[in-house]
Design a protein around this motif. Structure first.
Motif, mmCIF file in Angstrom:
data_model
loop_
_atom_site.group_PDB
_atom_site.id
_atom_site.type_symbol
_atom_site.label_atom_id
_atom_site.label_comp_id
_atom_site.label_asym_id
_atom_site.label_seq_id
_atom_site.Cartn_x
_atom_site.Cartn_y
_atom_site.Cartn_z
ATOM 1 N N ILE A 117 4.120 1.450 18.486
ATOM 2 C CA ILE A 117 4.678 2.390 17.512
ATOM 3 C C ILE A 117 4.702 1.697 16.159
ATOM 4 C CG2 ILE A 117 6.771 3.619 16.806
ATOM 5 C CD1 ILE A 117 7.377 3.975 19.785
ATOM 6 N N SER A 118 4.213 2.397 15.129
ATOM 7 C CA SER A 118 4.241 1.868 13.767
ATOM 8 C C SER A 118 4.975 2.858 12.878
ATOM 9 C CB SER A 118 2.823 1.654 13.243
ATOM 10 O OG SER A 118 2.154 0.692 14.034
ATOM 11 N N ILE A 119 5.764 2.335 11.924
ATOM 12 C CA ILE A 119 6.615 3.173 11.088
ATOM 13 C C ILE A 119 6.352 2.871 9.616
ATOM 14 C CG2 ILE A 119 8.999 3.807 10.536
ATOM 15 C CD1 ILE A 119 9.731 2.631 13.321
ATOM 16 N N SER A 120 6.286 3.931 8.802
ATOM 17 C CA SER A 120 6.118 3.788 7.361
ATOM 18 C C SER A 120 6.989 4.814 6.652
ATOM 19 C CB SER A 120 4.648 4.001 6.971
ATOM 20 O OG SER A 120 4.237 5.312 7.326
ATOM 21 N N THR B 53 11.360 11.610 6.007
ATOM 22 C CA THR B 53 11.807 10.284 5.599
ATOM 23 C C THR B 53 10.782 9.225 5.994
ATOM 24 O OG1 THR B 53 14.005 11.080 6.252
ATOM 25 C CG2 THR B 53 13.830 8.774 5.613
ATOM 26 N N TYR B 54 10.266 9.349 7.217
ATOM 27 C CA TYR B 54 9.344 8.351 7.758
ATOM 28 C C TYR B 54 8.167 9.026 8.447
ATOM 29 C CZ TYR B 54 13.343 5.269 7.104
ATOM 30 O OH TYR B 54 14.397 4.583 6.570
ATOM 31 N N ASP B 55 7.051 8.290 8.511
ATOM 32 C CA ASP B 55 5.902 8.661 9.333
ATOM 33 C C ASP B 55 5.838 7.662 10.475
ATOM 34 O OD1 ASP B 55 5.199 10.702 7.595
ATOM 35 O OD2 ASP B 55 3.738 9.485 6.514
ATOM 36 N N ILE B 56 5.492 8.151 11.650
ATOM 37 C CA ILE B 56 5.439 7.294 12.831
ATOM 38 C C ILE B 56 4.108 7.513 13.529
ATOM 39 C CG2 ILE B 56 6.505 6.781 15.065
ATOM 40 C CD1 ILE B 56 9.166 7.767 13.821
ATOM 41 N N GLU C 34 -0.234 4.980 6.045
ATOM 42 C CA GLU C 34 -0.631 3.860 6.912
ATOM 43 C C GLU C 34 -0.136 2.513 6.400
ATOM 44 O OE1 GLU C 34 -4.755 4.065 8.031
ATOM 45 O OE2 GLU C 34 -4.614 6.221 8.379
ATOM 46 N N ASN C 35 0.758 2.516 5.425
ATOM 47 C CA ASN C 35 1.358 1.290 4.919
ATOM 48 C C ASN C 35 2.642 1.030 5.714
ATOM 49 O OD1 ASN C 35 1.934 -0.935 3.351
ATOM 50 N ND2 ASN C 35 2.758 0.253 1.647
ATOM 51 N N TYR C 36 2.482 0.558 6.952
ATOM 52 C CA TYR C 36 3.607 0.395 7.878
ATOM 53 C C TYR C 36 4.471 -0.799 7.520
ATOM 54 C CZ TYR C 36 0.436 3.386 10.471
ATOM 55 O OH TYR C 36 -0.408 4.399 10.835
ATOM 56 N N PHE C 37 5.779 -0.617 7.592
ATOM 57 C CA PHE C 37 6.691 -1.736 7.379
ATOM 58 C C PHE C 37 7.191 -2.296 8.707
ATOM 59 C CE2 PHE C 37 9.477 2.019 7.082
ATOM 60 C CZ PHE C 37 10.451 1.723 8.018
ATOM 61 N N ALA C 38 6.926 -1.584 9.805
ATOM 62 C CA ALA C 38 7.337 -2.070 11.128
ATOM 63 C C ALA C 38 6.353 -1.589 12.181
ATOM 64 C CB ALA C 38 8.732 -1.577 11.472
#
Length: 141
Positions: free
Chosen positions: A36-39, A84-87, A49-53
């Motif tokens: 799982i990636s979150i931005s 708020t976020y994209d996952i 696609e600039n994920y922070f986690a």
């Protein structure tokens, strides 16, 4: 006799319509989740696609899976609220799902949407708390 048959047909049709509307839709996971990636979200339609986690550990993934499985279909239009976020959800079979998340405040529900679709899925305040702990702590780094 004709009135009785018509009454039975109408009663049966009404019962079917009522039972179809009361079914709650749930989010669908395609396979076992592998990552799982979150931005931060840039709005509806695309996936930032600039994920922070990014998570690939089983414990973190199982927490997300549980939250997604608990999400229930929602009939209200939430497109007036900015995500708020994209996952990005990656599956073991190679498939992916993009999700928008409107993260609620403490004690509030949150809302997930598949990117490109208007259907939304509500997450309980308890699961919102779990999401906030997972996401906001990571975002702070």
């Amino acid at each position: 006799m004709k009135h009785i048959v018509m009454f039975l047909i109408l009663s049966f049709s009404t019962l079917i319509l009522i039972s179809c509307q009361s079914q709650t839709k749930e989010m669908t996971l395609l396979d076992n989740v592998s990552g799982i990636s979150i931005s931060k979200s840039n709005g509806y339609g695309g996936l930032n696609e600039n994920y922070f986690a990014s998570y690939s550990q089983e414990e973190s993934i199982s927490d997300f899976e549980e939250i997604l499985k608990n999400a229930k279909g929602n009939t209200q239009d939430v497109t007036n609220e900015t995500p708020t976020y994209d996952i990005l959800v990656r599956y073991e079979n190679g498939d992916t799902h993009g999700l928008h998340l409107i993260l609620g405040n403490e004690g509030e529900e949150s809302v997930f949407m598949y990117i490109g679709y208007e259907e939304s899925y509500t997450v309980s305040p308890e699961d919102t708390y779990k999401l906030e702990n997972i996401i906001v702590e990571e975002e702070a780094y």
